[in-house]
Design a protein around this motif. Structure first.
Motif, mmCIF file in Angstrom:
data_model
loop_
_atom_site.group_PDB
_atom_site.id
_atom_site.type_symbol
_atom_site.label_atom_id
_atom_site.label_comp_id
_atom_site.label_asym_id
_atom_site.label_seq_id
_atom_site.Cartn_x
_atom_site.Cartn_y
_atom_site.Cartn_z
ATOM 1 N N ARG A 1 0.845 -1.210 0.000
ATOM 2 C CA ARG A 1 0.000 0.000 0.000
ATOM 3 C C ARG A 1 0.872 1.249 0.000
ATOM 4 O O ARG A 1 0.568 2.229 -0.685
ATOM 5 N N LEU A 2 1.968 1.229 0.772
ATOM 6 C CA LEU A 2 2.874 2.380 0.805
ATOM 7 C C LEU A 2 3.486 2.613 -0.575
ATOM 8 O O LEU A 2 3.644 3.757 -1.011
ATOM 9 N N ALA A 3 3.815 1.520 -1.257
ATOM 10 C CA ALA A 3 4.408 1.641 -2.595
ATOM 11 C C ALA A 3 3.389 2.203 -3.579
ATOM 12 O O ALA A 3 3.720 3.046 -4.429
ATOM 13 N N ARG A 4 2.153 1.748 -3.464
ATOM 14 C CA ARG A 4 1.121 2.262 -4.372
ATOM 15 C C ARG A 4 0.861 3.747 -4.112
ATOM 16 O O ARG A 4 0.703 4.537 -5.037
ATOM 17 N N TYR A 5 0.850 4.128 -2.828
ATOM 18 C CA TYR A 5 0.628 5.541 -2.526
ATOM 19 C C TYR A 5 1.802 6.387 -3.025
ATOM 20 O O TYR A 5 1.602 7.503 -3.540
ATOM 21 N N ALA A 6 3.016 5.855 -2.879
ATOM 22 C CA ALA A 6 4.188 6.587 -3.396
ATOM 23 C C ALA A 6 4.023 6.849 -4.886
ATOM 24 O O ALA A 6 4.355 7.931 -5.388
ATOM 25 N N GLU A 7 3.481 5.875 -5.587
ATOM 26 C CA GLU A 7 3.318 6.007 -7.038
ATOM 27 C C GLU A 7 2.268 7.072 -7.377
ATOM 28 O O GLU A 7 2.509 7.942 -8.217
ATOM 29 N N VAL A 8 1.122 7.021 -6.739
ATOM 30 C CA VAL A 8 0.056 7.954 -7.127
ATOM 31 C C VAL A 8 0.279 9.359 -6.578
ATOM 32 O O VAL A 8 -0.247 10.333 -7.131
ATOM 33 N N SER A 9 1.057 9.478 -5.499
ATOM 34 C CA SER A 9 1.274 10.796 -4.895
ATOM 35 C C SER A 9 2.543 11.460 -5.402
ATOM 36 O O SER A 9 2.725 12.665 -5.200
ATOM 37 N N GLY A 10 3.419 10.667 -6.011
ATOM 38 C CA GLY A 10 4.705 11.221 -6.443
ATOM 39 C C GLY A 10 5.695 11.360 -5.302
ATOM 40 O O GLY A 10 6.782 11.894 -5.486
ATOM 41 N N ASP A 11 5.331 10.898 -4.099
ATOM 42 C CA ASP A 11 6.232 10.992 -2.941
ATOM 43 C C ASP A 11 7.263 9.883 -3.046
ATOM 44 O O ASP A 11 7.004 8.742 -2.672
ATOM 45 N N LYS A 12 8.434 10.227 -3.535
ATOM 46 C CA LYS A 12 9.479 9.217 -3.773
ATOM 47 C C LYS A 12 10.445 9.103 -2.596
ATOM 48 O O LYS A 12 11.514 8.502 -2.742
ATOM 49 N N ASN A 13 10.103 9.690 -1.454
ATOM 50 C CA ASN A 13 10.982 9.598 -0.288
ATOM 51 C C ASN A 13 11.234 8.120 0.022
ATOM 52 O O ASN A 13 10.311 7.391 0.414
ATOM 53 N N PRO A 14 12.475 7.664 -0.119
ATOM 54 C CA PRO A 14 12.743 6.221 0.011
ATOM 55 C C PRO A 14 12.564 5.680 1.418
ATOM 56 O O PRO A 14 12.478 4.467 1.592
ATOM 57 N N ILE A 15 12.478 6.576 2.403
ATOM 58 C CA ILE A 15 12.337 6.068 3.774
ATOM 59 C C ILE A 15 11.037 5.275 3.936
ATOM 60 O O ILE A 15 10.937 4.405 4.800
ATOM 61 N N HIS A 16 10.038 5.534 3.086
ATOM 62 C CA HIS A 16 8.750 4.840 3.200
ATOM 63 C C HIS A 16 8.787 3.434 2.593
ATOM 64 O O HIS A 16 7.845 2.670 2.784
ATOM 65 N N LEU A 17 9.832 3.138 1.868
ATOM 66 C CA LEU A 17 9.888 1.858 1.152
ATOM 67 C C LEU A 17 11.138 1.054 1.475
ATOM 68 O O LEU A 17 11.222 -0.115 1.097
ATOM 69 N N ASP A 18 12.107 1.660 2.119
ATOM 70 C CA ASP A 18 13.412 1.038 2.330
ATOM 71 C C ASP A 18 13.623 0.812 3.829
ATOM 72 O O ASP A 18 13.854 1.762 4.588
#
Lengths: 128, 143
Positions: free
Chosen positions: B31-48
């Protein structure tokens, strides 16, 4: 010492397909522009570059500290708006604050929003 | 002093009226990855997870904006006759991947000010009943 910089005025648009994808992820009601969708317009690589320049270092990650949206009028899908953005740097504690005004030329802004990011340093050589 | 009461299309609103808790999540990594995609929030702390650990977190934190975005559907479900006009939020504690939140609130002010304006104090709790987001919303009559 606080420093502030005008990043410029940019044309933004809530494309229907992008807004619909965003709405699905956040469970947004209705067929209009999702309330928090405009945050997408602040996620520009050149804004990130401006923050790196103002901070003078790339070894940090931003942590979202606060956010506001203030609508005077709803935004319309597939319409062009002008977004004027300023970036402010604070150092005690370390923060970046983005302020944006979205509207149509020669009219009062339809939306103002502010994003405050806490800057968390990383160990040397671990730039995000 | 008598609290103001204002008639709306639905029930009258009073200071102290509650927005009952509504649950959102769990927010898993997908879900975090999908939100990163639709929001443009590429902050890697949310995925790494490694980067999150370097920042002192046990797991990637859920994007603050994904949490804040829960308030709009919660308010729309509560009072579909009103329109959200202002929303501000402070992110007090990280919500980590895999966790859920419960959104609730209370009416703080009801005014007739060039139309009905309702101010709510909102909050989001984690499973430990800690407040993770404090927010304020202003709703008005749909234009």
């Amino acid at each position: 010492m606080p420093a502030e910089r005008l990043l410029g005025t940019f044309t933004v648009r809530a494309a229907a397909a992008e807004a619909a994808a965003f709405a699905r992820e956040v469970g947004s009601p209705g067929q209009s522009v999702p309330f928090t969708f405009p945050v997408r317009w602040l996620a520009r690589p050149d804004f990130q570059a401006a923050a790196v320049e103002m901070i003078g270092d790339a070894n940090w990650v931003p942590i979202h500290e606060s956010q506001s949206f203030d609508y005077r009028a709803p935004l319309t899908l597939d319409a062009d708006y002008a977004m004027t953005v300023t970036m402010k740097r604070e150092t005690e504690p370390s923060r970046i604050i983005l302020s944006a005004y979205v509207g149509v030329a020669d009219e009062a802004p339809s939306l103002s929003m502010e994003m405050t990011l806490r800057i968390v340093p990383l160990p040397a050589g671990q730039a995000a | 002093m008598t609290a103001p009461v204002v008639e709306s299309v639905q029930a009258p609103l009073r200071v102290g009226d509650k927005l009952s808790p509504q649950n959102f999540g769990p927010f898993d990594l997908l879900r975090l990855a999908r939100y990163a995609e639709v929001s443009g929030d590429k902050n890697p702390i949310h995925l790494d997870a490694d980067l999150a650990r370097q920042a002192g977190l046990a797991a990637p934190p859920v994007q603050g904006m994904l949490l804040m975005s829960a308030f709009a559907p919660a308010l729309a479900a509560w009072r579909p006759d009103l329109t959200l006009q202002r929303l501000s939020a402070k992110f007090l504690r990280p919500v980590l991947a895999g966790e859920s939140i419960a959104v609730s609130g209370r009416v703080a002010n009801v005014a007739m000010d060039d139309g009905l304006r309702v101010t709510l104090r909102l909050m989001a709790h984690n499973a430990q009943r800690e407040i993770v987001v404090l927010a304020e919303a202003v709703l008005g009559e749909a234009g």
